[in-house]
Design an enzyme around this catalytic site. Structure first.
Site, PDB file in Angstrom:
ATOM      1  N   CYS A  91      -8.407  -3.803   3.697  1.00 46.13           N
ATOM      2  CA  CYS A  91      -7.848  -2.632   4.388  1.00 46.13           C
ATOM      3  C   CYS A  91      -8.878  -1.527   4.563  1.00 46.13           C
ATOM      4  O   CYS A  91      -8.575  -0.484   5.132  1.00 46.13           O
ATOM      5  CB  CYS A  91      -6.643  -2.106   3.611  1.00 46.13           C
ATOM      6  SG  CYS A  91      -5.640  -3.420   2.935  1.00 46.13           S
ATOM      7  N   HIS A 340      -0.249   1.498   9.493  1.00 50.90           N
ATOM      8  CA  HIS A 340      -1.399   0.914   8.789  1.00 50.90           C
ATOM      9  C   HIS A 340      -1.815  -0.411   9.419  1.00 50.90           C
ATOM     10  O   HIS A 340      -1.641  -1.473   8.842  1.00 50.90           O
ATOM     11  CB  HIS A 340      -1.020   0.740   7.311  1.00 50.90           C
ATOM     12  CG  HIS A 340      -2.139   0.290   6.422  1.00 50.90           C
ATOM     13  ND1 HIS A 340      -3.475   0.500   6.704  1.00 50.90           N
ATOM     14  CD2 HIS A 340      -2.113  -0.360   5.215  1.00 50.90           C
ATOM     15  CE1 HIS A 340      -4.206  -0.010   5.716  1.00 50.90           C
ATOM     16  NE2 HIS A 340      -3.417  -0.540   4.816  1.00 50.90           N
TER      17      HIS A 340
END
Lengths: 392, 138
Positions: A91, A340
């Protein structure tokens, strides 16, 4: 030779696609939307002529069954034959792209580079997305034995609650705050407020984390244009400078770490970035931190030195990180509300701080901010980047 | 390495760790030179880079240091939800994460003693490793 507080690079523009469930769009189409947004904000740049290299972050080929994306994105952004490289650290993939961009300019090789990231996640089912994201965990001892990504952060949350008395309500307040901010961000995935009651009564994902403690599965792309600091004036009157860049690593498996309530990689990255910038945590005016789960934001407050270890729960309760508080955090809505799309997140944080430091953040503008920070975590914390930016 | 090569001690690998598990043995590696212990084992000591290692069999009882109850799992495990999962601290501070069974979710507490139990049948699915669980000691 680095001098404390001296600009490493200038950010002359940044761009973001709309974040959300972008039905009908592939990742590459979202990426050029972000590039177009950056170009609009910086009309004096000639992308094809000026940009000498491209660094892009993406976590997983699995979402779109697409590898080798870097040259393809350079092509779609009209930048051929500029060299292009993909970076991957879960991420935090696009913070890695940013850092490679910084290195490439500091090396003296390039004057102008484009960095960014993307992920196209929502065409997959939640179970498939859970599986692909889970690949960032240690396979033989985490994925195989049955833990999920929310599960890993839940293990940290339970440990934090047990050790420091942090509560589900305090975690819930992070979600309430970030949804409030996201409601003011036209590019956010979920532009609506939530109540603490709604957060606490949402369905359980991995105890103690409920649906509203979790960030969103989103589509989106981000980009930023970096230049040598001394030539930024050619492209914009309002550059932002990156004055600190830090990165740290830790064991991939959470169970191998000494402390389950803090991220060593984040503390290391923060120390490096603060030292490079020659500033202290109290000098930060605005920050974007990695709230992949609400507990992650509470731990970030502590790891970044905004409060003492164990006091992250009280820090949100006191209102310090609210939009009108002393240190507004995740003014964009964060991963929680803005969304996200994992590979896009690191540079999306840079985009938000760029807007804040140049007075372009609209309804969520923080007045009088000069120094901003971004904190981007890969996986359950085996990777962390911290960047510090200063207005021109 | 060809099959005719017979190693004196089994290699310090993750495959071998799981082979021991299928024999109901919880094994860690210990560096003979500096004493660092590894669970899972590593073929070269990350502390002193020595290749001189030996196997140690661990007690299967440990203390639960954190846990969660997983309600959304990947497809392979979705039929088991909700299930408890935690990290067990074994002797010498070595830690092992795994599923917790045989105890109601609301009775799970940090600090409680659990023991590793082995499922001897290897999985049909890649990578065909056996599973292990934590449960209250008998």
């Amino acid at each position: 030779m680095l001098v404390k507080g001296k600009p490493l690079v200038a950010v002359v523009s940044a761009g973001l696609s709309k974040f959300g469930k972008m039905e009908g769009f592939t990742g590459r189409e979202l990426f050029i939307e972000a590039v177009g947004d950056a170009l609009q904000r910086c009309p004096d740049i000639n992308l094809r002529k000026d940009v000498k290299a491209v660094f892009v972050g993406m976590m997983s080929e699995s979402f779109e069954h697409q590898g080798h994306i870097a040259p393809m994105l350079a092509d779609w952004a009209g930048l051929l034959p500029a060299p292009a490289i993909r970076t991957e650290v879960a991420c935090a993939s696009s913070a890695a792209a940013l850092r490679m961009g910084i290195f490439s300019i500091l090396s003296g090789l390039y004057d102008v580079v484009l960095v960014g990231g993307l992920e196209k996640m929502t065409k997959r089912s939640t179970l498939e997305a859970t599986e692909f994201l889970g690949m960032a965990a240690d396979f033989p001892f985490e994925q195989w034995t049955g833990v999920t990504f929310p599960g890993l952060y839940a293990l940290m949350a339970t440990a934090h609650m047990h050790r420091y008395g942090t509560t589900e309500e305090q975690m819930g307040l992070v979600a309430v705050k970030n949804h409030h901010n996201g409601a003011l961000n036209p590019k956010a995935h979920l532009q609506r407020e939530v109540t603490l009651d709604k957060v606490l009564n949402s369905r359980m994902i991995a105890y103690p984390l409920k649906l509203y403690d979790c960030s969103l599965i989103s589509d989106g792309a981000s980009c930023a244009i970096l230049t040598r600091p001394d030539i930024a004036g050619k492209y914009t009157d309002k550059p932002v400078y990156i004055i600190g860049s830090g990165q740290g690593s830790d064991s991939l498996a959470l169970s191998q770490r000494d402390d389950l309530t803090s991220l060593r990689a984040a503390r290391y990255a923060a120390r490096e970035a603060y030292e490079m910038a020659g500033i202290k945590p109290r000098d930060i005016d605005v920050a974007e931190v990695h709230d992949c789960f609400t507990i992650a934001e509470i731990i970030a407050y502590e790891d970044l030195g905004f409060c003492k270890r164990g006091e992250g729960g009280r820090f949100i309760e006191d209102g310090t990180p609210m939009l009108d508080g002393e240190l507004p955090i995740n003014t964009s809505g964060g991963l929680k509300s803005k969304g996200h799309p994992v590979g896009a997140t690191g540079v999306a944080q840079i985009y938000e701080v760029f807007l804040q430091l140049t007075g372009q953040a609209g309804k969520r503008q923080v007045e009088g901010c000069d120094i901003g920070l971004t904190h981007n975590v890969g996986g359950s914390g085996a990777t962390c980047f911290v960047h510090i930016l200063k207005g021109g | 390495m060809g099959k005719e090569d017979e190693c004196e001690a089994p290699q310090f690998t993750i495959e071998q760790f799981y082979r021991f598990l299928s024999e109901k043995k919880l094994m860690a590696a210990r560096c003979i030179k500096c004493g660092t212990k590894y669970l899972p084992p590593r073929p070269i000591c990350s502390n002193c880079y020595s290749r001189s290692l030996d196997w140690i069999q661990l007690e299967t009882r440990g203390k639960l240091i954190t846990y969660t109850i997983i309600h959304v799992a990947p497809p392979r495990l979705q039929s088991l939800v909700p299930y408890a999962y935690g990290i067990l601290e074994l002797e010498d501070g070595l830690r092992l994460p795994g599923m917790i069974r045989g105890i109601p979710d609301n009775e799970i507490r940090i600090g409680m003693e659990l023991e590793v139990t082995f499922e001897s049948a290897a999985s049909e699915d890649w990578p065909k490793w056996p599973m292990y669980y934590f449960k209250p000691p008998r």
